[in-house]
Design a protein around this motif. Structure first.
Motif, mmCIF file in Angstrom:
data_model
loop_
_atom_site.group_PDB
_atom_site.id
_atom_site.type_symbol
_atom_site.label_atom_id
_atom_site.label_comp_id
_atom_site.label_asym_id
_atom_site.label_seq_id
_atom_site.Cartn_x
_atom_site.Cartn_y
_atom_site.Cartn_z
ATOM 1 N N GLU A 176 119.295 -20.287 -42.963
ATOM 2 C CA GLU A 176 118.518 -20.981 -44.002
ATOM 3 C C GLU A 176 119.412 -21.810 -44.912
ATOM 4 O OE1 GLU A 176 115.130 -20.325 -42.551
ATOM 5 O OE2 GLU A 176 115.002 -21.121 -44.569
ATOM 6 N N ALA A 177 120.573 -21.243 -45.281
ATOM 7 C CA ALA A 177 121.483 -21.964 -46.179
ATOM 8 C C ALA A 177 122.022 -23.223 -45.490
ATOM 9 C CB ALA A 177 122.633 -21.049 -46.605
ATOM 10 N N ALA A 178 122.360 -23.101 -44.207
ATOM 11 C CA ALA A 178 122.882 -24.251 -43.458
ATOM 12 C C ALA A 178 121.786 -25.306 -43.289
ATOM 13 C CB ALA A 178 123.399 -23.790 -42.095
ATOM 14 N N ARG A 179 120.567 -24.831 -43.102
ATOM 15 C CA ARG A 179 119.417 -25.724 -42.965
ATOM 16 C C ARG A 179 119.200 -26.529 -44.256
ATOM 17 N NH1 ARG A 179 116.486 -25.988 -39.360
ATOM 18 N NH2 ARG A 179 117.000 -24.092 -38.257
ATOM 19 N N ASN A 180 119.358 -25.864 -45.403
ATOM 20 C CA ASN A 180 119.243 -26.567 -46.683
ATOM 21 C C ASN A 180 120.279 -27.680 -46.785
ATOM 22 O OD1 ASN A 180 117.100 -25.103 -47.637
ATOM 23 N ND2 ASN A 180 118.349 -23.638 -48.783
ATOM 24 N N ILE A 181 121.508 -27.391 -46.311
ATOM 25 C CA ILE A 181 122.573 -28.401 -46.362
ATOM 26 C C ILE A 181 122.150 -29.637 -45.566
ATOM 27 C CG2 ILE A 181 124.922 -28.955 -45.599
ATOM 28 C CD1 ILE A 181 125.715 -26.070 -46.294
ATOM 29 N N ILE A 182 121.697 -29.416 -44.324
ATOM 30 C CA ILE A 182 121.286 -30.533 -43.467
ATOM 31 C C ILE A 182 120.123 -31.295 -44.105
ATOM 32 C CG2 ILE A 182 120.195 -31.131 -41.246
ATOM 33 C CD1 ILE A 182 122.976 -30.349 -40.678
ATOM 34 N N VAL A 232 132.942 -23.419 -41.433
ATOM 35 C CA VAL A 232 132.187 -24.077 -40.365
ATOM 36 C C VAL A 232 131.582 -25.356 -40.930
ATOM 37 C CG1 VAL A 232 130.310 -23.837 -38.673
ATOM 38 C CG2 VAL A 232 131.597 -21.811 -39.380
ATOM 39 N N PRO A 233 132.015 -26.517 -40.443
ATOM 40 C CA PRO A 233 131.412 -27.768 -40.931
ATOM 41 C C PRO A 233 129.952 -27.866 -40.491
ATOM 42 C CG PRO A 233 133.069 -28.239 -39.242
ATOM 43 C CD PRO A 233 133.025 -26.757 -39.404
ATOM 44 N N ILE A 234 129.088 -28.297 -41.398
ATOM 45 C CA ILE A 234 127.663 -28.436 -41.084
ATOM 46 C C ILE A 234 127.312 -29.918 -41.134
ATOM 47 C CG2 ILE A 234 125.301 -27.779 -41.762
ATOM 48 C CD1 ILE A 234 126.978 -25.380 -40.903
ATOM 49 N N ARG A 235 127.138 -30.522 -39.971
ATOM 50 C CA ARG A 235 126.835 -31.957 -39.921
ATOM 51 C C ARG A 235 125.583 -32.256 -39.109
ATOM 52 N NH1 ARG A 235 132.063 -32.177 -37.808
ATOM 53 N NH2 ARG A 235 133.652 -32.070 -39.415
ATOM 54 N N ALA A 236 125.252 -31.352 -38.188
ATOM 55 C CA ALA A 236 124.082 -31.580 -37.329
ATOM 56 C C ALA A 236 123.391 -30.242 -37.087
ATOM 57 C CB ALA A 236 124.525 -32.189 -36.002
ATOM 58 N N ASP A 237 122.166 -30.293 -36.562
ATOM 59 C CA ASP A 237 121.395 -29.052 -36.420
ATOM 60 C C ASP A 237 122.090 -28.023 -35.520
ATOM 61 O OD1 ASP A 237 120.508 -30.912 -34.287
ATOM 62 O OD2 ASP A 237 119.185 -29.272 -33.731
ATOM 63 N N TYR A 263 118.921 -31.360 -47.327
ATOM 64 C CA TYR A 263 119.026 -31.977 -48.655
ATOM 65 C C TYR A 263 120.271 -32.834 -48.832
ATOM 66 C CZ TYR A 263 115.219 -28.870 -49.914
ATOM 67 O OH TYR A 263 114.015 -28.226 -49.957
ATOM 68 N N ALA A 264 121.372 -32.431 -48.171
ATOM 69 C CA ALA A 264 122.637 -33.138 -48.413
ATOM 70 C C ALA A 264 123.115 -33.922 -47.187
ATOM 71 C CB ALA A 264 123.701 -32.131 -48.834
ATOM 72 N N GLY A 265 122.612 -33.592 -46.009
ATOM 73 C CA GLY A 265 123.061 -34.277 -44.794
ATOM 74 C C GLY A 265 124.240 -33.594 -44.156
ATOM 75 N N SER A 266 125.222 -33.176 -44.987
ATOM 76 C CA SER A 266 126.367 -32.461 -44.432
ATOM 77 C C SER A 266 127.011 -31.595 -45.508
ATOM 78 C CB SER A 266 127.395 -33.439 -43.865
ATOM 79 O OG SER A 266 127.951 -34.200 -44.908
ATOM 80 N N ALA A 306 127.904 -21.602 -49.125
ATOM 81 C CA ALA A 306 127.309 -22.822 -48.556
ATOM 82 C C ALA A 306 127.539 -23.929 -49.572
ATOM 83 C CB ALA A 306 125.824 -22.613 -48.305
ATOM 84 N N ARG A 307 128.272 -24.957 -49.171
ATOM 85 C CA ARG A 307 128.705 -25.964 -50.128
ATOM 86 C C ARG A 307 128.367 -27.363 -49.609
ATOM 87 N NH1 ARG A 307 134.341 -24.880 -50.160
ATOM 88 N NH2 ARG A 307 134.072 -23.177 -51.621
ATOM 89 N N ASP A 308 127.839 -28.188 -50.500
ATOM 90 C CA ASP A 308 127.607 -29.583 -50.110
ATOM 91 C C ASP A 308 127.836 -30.504 -51.291
ATOM 92 O OD1 ASP A 308 125.100 -30.336 -51.592
ATOM 93 O OD2 ASP A 308 124.250 -28.685 -50.427
ATOM 94 N N GLN A 309 127.979 -31.790 -50.992
ATOM 95 C CA GLN A 309 128.123 -32.810 -52.036
ATOM 96 C C GLN A 309 126.863 -33.665 -52.090
ATOM 97 O OE1 GLN A 309 131.607 -32.602 -50.288
ATOM 98 N NE2 GLN A 309 131.726 -31.050 -51.875
#
Lengths: 125, 134
Positions: free
Chosen positions: B46-52, B8-13, B54-57, B77-80
């Motif tokens: 919570e993990a998805a929220r951290n992505i948004i 699941v891509p995480i880009r917005a709330d 701290y990392a934005g996406s 949960a993975r981000d760059q």
């Protein structure tokens, strides 16, 4: 997904109908702050019965709602947190300790009646 | 990773809601109790929220796992994003690098059976969460 807000006498009842995004929750907060003024409401019940996840952002926003409405002169009660959701909130470490909570909408309204006793302008209670 | 793997891509709330609903659906399909499904959905949130935050996406990957007699669900949960400088400290209660509630990672850990965090400053963060069926 907009949350319907019903006026019932001196109270407002906001019943969440489905999972809410962060933006939806913030909109609910702003909408309630405005409606409390419009209707000169003394109390608000936010019914969260359908929510299966109450995470750190939801808790922070619910706290902000309670605080903002208090500053606007209204008592707020969060009603309907499900037992499994309460368990997950405890594990996650989020709390609603200084905010009023109630088992369900009915208990929430009883709480508001007690808190606002004598201040009803309409003399209906 | 099995056939059930889903990203699941995480880009917005709004994606936070999608990720936790997908996670809950997979957990239900795997036979987790309603209470465990809610724990899993809350951890994903919570993990998805951290992505948004701290990392934005980034992305949330959901999959079925098996280890001998055990089976369960894994959530990655993975981000760059900027990464976490001190992972050990981030796992302590009360620590937060953005002035939030400071409960993110320890809270997630309490909701799941296992959690592992890999982070490289400047490169990103991967949080692997597992919950086993009883």
């Amino acid at each position: 997904m907009q949350v319907p807000i019903l006026k019932q006498g001196d109270y407002l009842i906001a019943t969440i109908q489905s999972a809410l995004t962060d933006a939806d929750l913030l909109q609910l907060r702003d909408e309630l702050a405005a409606r409390v003024g419009q209707h000169r409401s003394l109390g608000v019940v936010v019914d969260v019965t359908v929510l299966d996840v109450i995470d750190s952002f939801s808790v922070r926003t619910l706290r902000a709602v309670v605080h903002m409405l208090k500053l606007r002169g209204a008592e707020t009660v969060i009603a309907g947190i499900q037992p499994e959701v309460a368990f997950a909130m405890v594990q996650l470490g989020v709390t609603l300790e200084s905010e009023a909570t109630a088992l369900d909408l009915e208990e929430g309204l009883i709480y508001l009646d007690q808190k606002t006793k004598g201040s009803s302008r309409h003399g209906r209670r | 990773m099995g056939d059930d793997e889903k990203s699941v891509p995480i880009r917005a709330d709004a994606d936070i809601v999608i990720a936790r609903q997908e996670g809950r659906a997979l957990a239900a399909q795997l036979g987790f109790s309603s209470s465990a499904q809610i724990f899993i959905a809350t951890a994903i949130s919570e993990a998805a929220r951290n992505i948004i935050q701290y990392a934005g996406s980034g992305e949330i990957v959901l999959d079925h796992i098996a280890d001998g007699d055990h089976s369960g669900i894994v959530i990655i949960a993975r981000d760059q994003g900027p990464g976490i400088k001190d992972v050990q400290r981030a796992l302590e209660d009360g620590y937060s690098s953005s002035g939030g509630l400071g409960l993110g990672l320890p809270g997630i850990k309490r909701l799941m059976s296992e959690m592992h965090v890999k982070s490289t400053p400047g490169k990103g963060t991967t949080v692997i969460m597992k919950k086993w069926l009883d």
